[in-house]
Scaffold this active site. Structure first.
Site, short mmCIF file in Angstrom:
data_model
loop_
_atom_site.label_atom_id
_atom_site.label_comp_id
_atom_site.label_asym_id
_atom_site.label_seq_id
_atom_site.Cartn_x
_atom_site.Cartn_y
_atom_site.Cartn_z
N GLU A 111 0.81 -1.22 0.00
CA GLU A 111 0.00 0.00 0.00
C GLU A 111 0.84 1.27 0.00
OE1 GLU A 111 -3.26 -0.46 -0.13
OE2 GLU A 111 -3.28 -2.61 0.32
N ASP A 141 -12.97 -1.05 -4.44
CA ASP A 141 -13.94 -1.87 -3.71
C ASP A 141 -14.10 -3.26 -4.30
OD1 ASP A 141 -14.34 0.26 -2.06
OD2 ASP A 141 -16.44 0.59 -2.60
N ASP A 201 -15.75 -7.74 -0.34
CA ASP A 201 -15.26 -6.61 -1.12
C ASP A 201 -13.74 -6.58 -1.06
OD1 ASP A 201 -17.79 -5.80 -1.83
OD2 ASP A 201 -17.86 -4.07 -0.47
N HIS A 239 -15.52 -1.64 5.26
CA HIS A 239 -14.16 -1.83 4.75
C HIS A 239 -13.09 -1.52 5.80
CE1 HIS A 239 -16.25 -0.94 0.68
NE2 HIS A 239 -16.37 -2.21 1.02
N ASP A 273 -10.09 0.21 5.25
CA ASP A 273 -9.13 1.29 5.03
C ASP A 273 -9.48 2.62 5.70
OD1 ASP A 273 -11.20 1.50 3.23
OD2 ASP A 273 -9.95 1.64 1.44
N ASN A 287 -8.56 7.94 5.31
CA ASN A 287 -8.52 7.13 4.10
C ASN A 287 -7.61 7.82 3.08
OD1 ASN A 287 -9.88 6.19 1.31
ND2 ASN A 287 -10.37 4.71 2.90
N HIS A 322 -7.92 6.53 -0.70
CA HIS A 322 -7.58 5.12 -0.91
C HIS A 322 -8.70 4.42 -1.66
CE1 HIS A 322 -6.56 0.91 0.42
NE2 HIS A 322 -5.35 1.36 0.13
N CYS A 323 -9.94 4.73 -1.30
CA CYS A 323 -11.09 4.09 -1.95
C CYS A 323 -11.20 4.42 -3.44
CB CYS A 323 -12.39 4.52 -1.28
SG CYS A 323 -12.55 4.11 0.46
#
Length: 358
Positions: A13, A115, A186, A237, A239, A296, A341-342
């Site tokens: 990441e 996602d 996801d 999620h 993150d 995020n 991030h998403c």
């Protein structure tokens, strides 16, 4: 495990980003909340009696236009850093569709490409989301995936889920839960750390999804290790709960994780505890994300992060840790349900299948 010739190469990441997908808000809409999969995925803390007050349908032109402006600025900034940027092909999210077991009033959006698509090394994995309205969302990335396949990437897909009503269960308060009748999850339930992969068991990823991913990672070879994260954040999620900043440094959500509940693989790492989010002016009524969407962030390299502008306390904390922050607007991150991030899907980073935990 990976080849320099492969167009897909992303193991973590935080290592230097070379190629990425940035999402799109065009055609974004909120599905009807009166069926179990959208209720579970969008508003799992909302009582059934209150779902009728949530207006479904297209997001306002202002929300879409301002979000597109912010995403365009993000894409331009990344290109300025030498990153190759792609955008999803248009998807008609207003089109209705169905299976033999259910009917969807339409889709959702292409705002969060992370996602539904998981990149592990040089393999692209299309996941099996528990949300019916997202069944065909990944079609917006298919032209790009076709190109990667032709150029040497691996591309696989989780078993197409049936998403029958029996998958969706309810807790003692009548709120929706994700059952175990088939594997669903996801991709945003997952974080990657070289040879190690973290999977959050929650309302957006079940135990069977964990088992399927573990069996699949085993086929990729190289000793990949999957770490289940249970009883940390049971809603969606991962993150906005854990952000891996660089080897040995992690940003954690203090509302969901405490000093005594840090996941075992990360004990011994330096920890930054995310400060509460500063108000952004984004509408919060019927928002898809909590205020913690502020953490995020997107790591462009181990010493550079893209963070929501206005989050001064977080920015100062990151800078104190030696991370250069590039502030950017994302005005409707809570309404649309995704931070930096998403709204990105990294395709190539410099890092490899390193062992960061030994």
């Amino acid at each position: 495990m990976s080849s320099p010739a492969s167009p897909v190469h992303s193991w973590d990441e935080f290592s230097t980003l070379r190629e990425v997908v940035v999402g799109s808000a065009v055609g974004a809409r909120l599905p009807e909340q009166t069926e179990p999969s959208s209720w579970l995925s969008c508003f799992p803390k909302t009582a059934a009696a209150d779902l009728g007050s949530i207006a479904a349908g297209p997001y306002s032109p202002q929300v879409v236009a301002e979000t597109e402006e912010d995403l365009d600025a993000l894409a331009a900034s990344l290109r300025g850093l030498g990153v190759t940027v792609h955008r999803p092909e248009p998807v008609d999210h207003a089109a209705e569709f169905s299976s033999p077991l259910w009917k969807a009033d339409g889709g959702f959006h292409s705002y969060c490409p992370r996602d539904l698509t998981l990149v592990v090394g040089e393999t692209v994995i299309e996941v099996a989301s528990p949300m019916r309205q997202r069944y065909f969302e990944v079609f917006g990335l298919r032209p790009l995936l076709h190109d990667y396949l032709r150029r040497g990437a691996r591309w696989i897909s989780a078993p197409r889920p049936q998403l029958a009503d029996s998958l969706f269960e309810f807790d003692a308060d009548g709120l929706p839960l994700l059952g175990e009748s088939e594997p669903v999850f996801d991709a945003a339930n997952v974080l990657r750390l070289g040879r190690d992969v973290f999977y959050q068991v929650s309302r957006s990823g079940n135990e069977l999804g964990l088992r399927w991913l573990e069996s699949t990672l085993g086929l990729l070879g190289g000793g990949l290790r999957l770490h289940p994260l249970r009883d940390i954040y049971g809603y969606t999620h991962i993150d906005s709960t854990i952000a891996l900043l660089r080897p040995g440094l992690v940003l954690l959500n203090p509302e969901r994780i405490g000093p005594d509940t840090v996941p075992e693989p990360l004990r011994g790492w330096d920890i930054l505890w995310c400060p509460p989010a500063a108000p952004t002016g984004d509408a919060v009524e019927n928002a898809l994300s909590e205020s913690w969407i502020s953490m995020n962030l997107l790591m462009v390299s181990p010493d550079t992060a893209i963070v929501e502008s206005g989050q001064d306390a977080l920015i100062k904390q990151l800078e104190h840790a030696g991370i250069t922050v590039l502030p950017h607007r994302l005005r409707h991150s809570r309404v649309l349900g995704g931070g930096f991030h998403c709204v990105t899907l990294d395709i190539r980073r410099d890092g490899g299948p390193e062992d960061y935990l030994s």
